[in-house]
Design a protein around this motif. Structure first.
Motif, PDB file in Angstrom:
ATOM      1  N   THR A   2       0.524  -1.493   0.240  1.00  0.00           N
ATOM      2  CA  THR A   2       0.267   0.122  -0.079  1.00  0.00           C
ATOM      3  C   THR A   2       1.239   1.278  -0.024  1.00  0.00           C
ATOM      4  N   ALA A   3       1.622   1.607   0.721  1.00  0.00           N
ATOM      5  CA  ALA A   3       2.558   2.389   0.702  1.00  0.00           C
ATOM      6  C   ALA A   3       3.408   3.081  -0.887  1.00  0.00           C
ATOM      7  N   ALA A  59     -11.938  -4.309 -10.996  1.00  0.00           N
ATOM      8  CA  ALA A  59     -12.024  -2.314 -12.169  1.00  0.00           C
ATOM      9  C   ALA A  59     -10.516  -1.818 -11.735  1.00  0.00           C
ATOM     10  N   TRP A  60      -9.729  -2.747 -11.141  1.00  0.00           N
ATOM     11  CA  TRP A  60      -8.227  -2.602 -10.713  1.00  0.00           C
ATOM     12  C   TRP A  60      -8.041  -3.245 -12.245  1.00  0.00           C
ATOM     13  N   TRP A  61      -8.169  -4.201 -12.882  1.00  0.00           N
ATOM     14  CA  TRP A  61      -7.567  -5.233 -13.343  1.00  0.00           C
ATOM     15  C   TRP A  61      -7.663  -4.840 -14.697  1.00  0.00           C
ATOM     16  N   ALA A  62      -8.916  -4.002 -14.874  1.00  0.00           N
ATOM     17  CA  ALA A  62      -9.233  -3.310 -16.234  1.00  0.00           C
ATOM     18  C   ALA A  62      -8.269  -2.276 -16.337  1.00  0.00           C
ATOM     19  N   VAL A  63      -8.716  -1.358 -15.594  1.00  0.00           N
ATOM     20  CA  VAL A  63      -7.786   0.088 -15.510  1.00  0.00           C
ATOM     21  C   VAL A  63      -6.562  -0.106 -15.134  1.00  0.00           C
ATOM     22  N   LEU A 118      -2.149   9.437 -16.382  1.00  0.00           N
ATOM     23  CA  LEU A 118      -3.420   9.182 -14.980  1.00  0.00           C
ATOM     24  C   LEU A 118      -4.345   8.055 -14.889  1.00  0.00           C
ATOM     25  N   LEU A 119      -3.946   7.397 -15.584  1.00  0.00           N
ATOM     26  CA  LEU A 119      -4.857   5.846 -15.544  1.00  0.00           C
ATOM     27  C   LEU A 119      -3.897   5.106 -14.695  1.00  0.00           C
ATOM     28  N   THR A 120      -2.289   5.550 -14.301  1.00  0.00           N
ATOM     29  CA  THR A 120      -1.478   4.503 -13.547  1.00  0.00           C
ATOM     30  C   THR A 120      -1.695   4.582 -12.220  1.00  0.00           C
ATOM     31  N   VAL A 121      -2.137   6.243 -11.984  1.00  0.00           N
ATOM     32  CA  VAL A 121      -2.093   6.606 -10.515  1.00  0.00           C
ATOM     33  C   VAL A 121      -4.009   6.460 -10.667  1.00  0.00           C
ATOM     34  N   ALA A 122      -4.460   5.731 -11.189  1.00  0.00           N
ATOM     35  CA  ALA A 122      -6.069   5.319 -11.300  1.00  0.00           C
ATOM     36  C   ALA A 122      -5.812   4.094 -10.543  1.00  0.00           C
ATOM     37  N   ALA A 123      -4.859   3.151 -11.651  1.00  0.00           N
ATOM     38  CA  ALA A 123      -4.927   1.806 -11.234  1.00  0.00           C
ATOM     39  C   ALA A 123      -4.082   0.999 -10.354  1.00  0.00           C
ATOM     40  N   ALA A 124      -3.119   2.588  -9.499  1.00  0.00           N
ATOM     41  CA  ALA A 124      -2.586   2.479  -8.222  1.00  0.00           C
ATOM     42  C   ALA A 124      -3.825   2.262  -6.900  1.00  0.00           C
ATOM     43  N   VAL A 125      -4.501   3.757  -7.502  1.00  0.00           N
ATOM     44  CA  VAL A 125      -5.821   3.835  -6.039  1.00  0.00           C
ATOM     45  C   VAL A 125      -5.905   2.449  -6.340  1.00  0.00           C
ATOM     46  N   ILE A 146      -4.749  -0.533  -4.387  1.00  0.00           N
ATOM     47  CA  ILE A 146      -4.650  -0.106  -2.845  1.00  0.00           C
ATOM     48  C   ILE A 146      -5.820  -0.524  -2.286  1.00  0.00           C
ATOM     49  N   VAL A 147      -7.083  -0.193  -3.829  1.00  0.00           N
ATOM     50  CA  VAL A 147      -8.346  -0.810  -2.446  1.00  0.00           C
ATOM     51  C   VAL A 147      -9.280  -2.494  -2.949  1.00  0.00           C
ATOM     52  N   PHE A 148      -8.195  -2.883  -3.653  1.00  0.00           N
ATOM     53  CA  PHE A 148      -8.198  -4.053  -3.926  1.00  0.00           C
ATOM     54  C   PHE A 148      -7.244  -5.286  -2.572  1.00  0.00           C
ATOM     55  N   VAL A 149      -5.785  -4.912  -2.563  1.00  0.00           N
ATOM     56  CA  VAL A 149      -5.196  -5.066  -1.965  1.00  0.00           C
ATOM     57  C   VAL A 149      -5.839  -5.079  -0.622  1.00  0.00           C
TER      58      VAL A 149
END
Length: 351
Positions: free
Chosen positions: A145-146, A279-283, A319-326, A329-332
Motif C-alpha cells: 500500500t505504501a 476495476a483494478w485489473w481493467a484500469v 493518470l491511468l497509472t495513478v487510477a490503477a495504483a489507487v 490499494i483498494v484491492f490489496v
C-alpha cells in the motif's frame, strides 16, 4: 485240591532236562497216597513262571542307495487358500504397488509422522519438508500500500511534467523564437527525472506486490484447495509471460478472491462483489497498453508537433497509472481483510 478254589492262568510246563540214558528196568513201585499227589500238584502250581520279555524290534539295514522320487508326474503346487494371494498378486485389502493404503501418502509424499528420505531405500531420513501454514499478509499489504501510494505520487509528478512539455511544444509550434534553449533543456531534465523515478518505484512495487500476491495465493489454497485451476507458481510466473500477463494474473486473483470468501452460516456459498478485482485489473490493463503505445510514439517523435502529441498521450498514461495504483490499494486492502477474517473466524461467517 478243591474244585471251588479259583484257578489262575495256565502255567506253562517247566523246562525239562534231556532225558538220561535209560536205566535198567526196576521193579514197579507201589502207588503213592493221594495226599502226597495233591502236595506235588500244589507245589508245581505255586512255582513262579519263567519271565518272558519282548524282544525289541531290530532296525532294518540302511539302503545302499538314496530314495528315488516317486515315479510319474509330480503333483501341482497347492493352490492358495482363501485370502492368500498368488505370487506377485495382492490379496484382498492389500494395495497394489505404488497405490497407497489408507493413511499412506502417494509416492513422492512423506508419510505422516515420518520424514521422507531423498529416494526409496535410503537408510537415513531426509530433513522434514516445509509444511504449508497460514501466514498473515498484513505486513506485506502495508508495504504494498505504501509503495503504491508513492507510485501514484510519482506518476502524478510525471503527468505534470508531461503537461509542461505539452504546453512548451505547443508554444514552440506557434512561436519558435519565443521558447529559449533553457526551457527546452529544463523539460528534457524533468522528463528524465520523472522516467527514472517511475522505473525505480515500479520495480520496487512490482517485487513487493508479487510477494504479497504469492502469499495470499498460498493462503487461499490452504483455505480452499478446490478453488484453483493452476498451481501456485503461476502467481509469480504469470506476470512474466508476454501477452499472458494481460489475463493470467487476473484469473489467479479471481480464484484467490473466491477462496478467501467465507461461506454462509448454513454452509452455502456466499458471493462477495468482485468489483475491486475487476476495476483494478481493467484500469491496469488500459494503463499498461497505453504505456506501450506512448513509449513507441515518444521514441519516434522528432518534431515539436510529434512531441506535443506524445506528451499528451504520456499525460493520459500517467493518470491511468495513478487510477490503477489507487484501485490496487483498494484491492490489496480488501483481499487482506477477507483472508484475515477467514483465518480468525473460520470458513463460516457468523451472520
Amino acid at each position: 485240591m478243591s474244585l471251588n478254589e479259583p484257578q489262575g492262568p495256565p502255567t506253562p510246563p517247566p523246562a525239562q532236562a534231556p532225558s538220561p540214558a535209560p536205566a535198567p528196568a526196576e521193579a514197579p513201585t507201589a502207588p503213592q497216597p493221594a495226599a502226597e499227589a495233591d502236595a506235588l500238584v500244589a507245589t508245581a502250581t505255586a512255582a513262579p513262571a519263567p519271565e518272558h520279555r519282548p524282544t525289541p524290534p531290530q532296525p532294518y539295514p540302511a539302503p545302499a542307495y538314496p530314495a528315488q522320487p516317486h515315479p510319474g508326474p509330480q503333483p501341482y503346487p497347492a493352490p492358495p487358500y482363501a485370502g492368500q494371494p498368488y505370487a506377485g498378486q495382492p490379496y484382498a485389502g492389500q494395495p497394489y504397488p505404488a497405490q497407497p493404503y489408507a493413511g499412506q501418502p502417494y509416492a513422492g509424499q512423506p508419510r505422516t509422522g515420518h520424514p521422507a528420505g531423498p529416494y526409496p531405500g535410503m537408510p537415513y531420513a531426509a530433513p522434514w519438508p516445509p509444511a504449508d501454514v497460514l501466514r498473515s499478509p498484513r505486513g506485506l499489504a502495508v508495504a504494498v500500500t505504501a509503495l503504491l501510494g508513492v507510485a501514484a505520487a510519482v506518476n502524478l509528478f510525471s503527468a505534470a511534467i508531461s503537461g509542461y512539455v505539452f504546453s512548451l511544444m505547443k508554444r514552440l509550434t506557434a512561436d519558435p523564437a519565443g521558447v529559449g534553449d533553457d526551457a527546452l533543456d529544463r523539460s528534457d531534465t524533468l522528463t528524465a527525472i520523472a522516467g527514472s523515478l517511475q522505473f525505480l518505484i515500479l520495480l520496487a512495487t512490482a517485487v513487493v506486490f508479487i510477494i504479497w500476491f504469492h502469499r495470499v495465493r498460498v493462503n487461499g489454497e490452504i483455505m480452499r484447495p478446490d478453488a484453483f485451476s493452476q498451481t501456485r507458481g503461476w502467481a509469480i510466473g504469470g506476470w512474466f509471460i508476454p501477452l499472458g500477463n494481460l489475463f493470467l494474473p487476473y484469473r489467479t486473483a479471481k480464484e484467490i478472491w473466491t477462496a478467501s470468501t467465507q461461506f454462509a452460516p448454513d454452509g452455502s456459498f456466499r458471493e462477495v462483489s468482485a468489483t475491486p478485482v475487476n476495476a483494478w485489473w481493467a484500469v491496469w490493463v488500459l494503463s499498461a497498453l497505453s504505456d506501450r503505445v506512448f513509449s513507441t510514439v515518444y521514441r519516434r517523435a522528432q518534431t515539436p508537433e510529434a512531441l506535443r502529441d506524445a506528451s499528451a498521450m504520456g499525460m493520459v498514461t500517467d493518470l491511468l497509472t495513478v487510477a490503477a495504483a489507487v484501485l490496487a490499494i483498494v484491492f490489496v486492502r480488501k483481499l487482506t481483510a477477507m483472508q484475515t477474517t477467514k483465518a480468525e473466524q473460520g470458513p463460516y461467517a457468523a451472520v
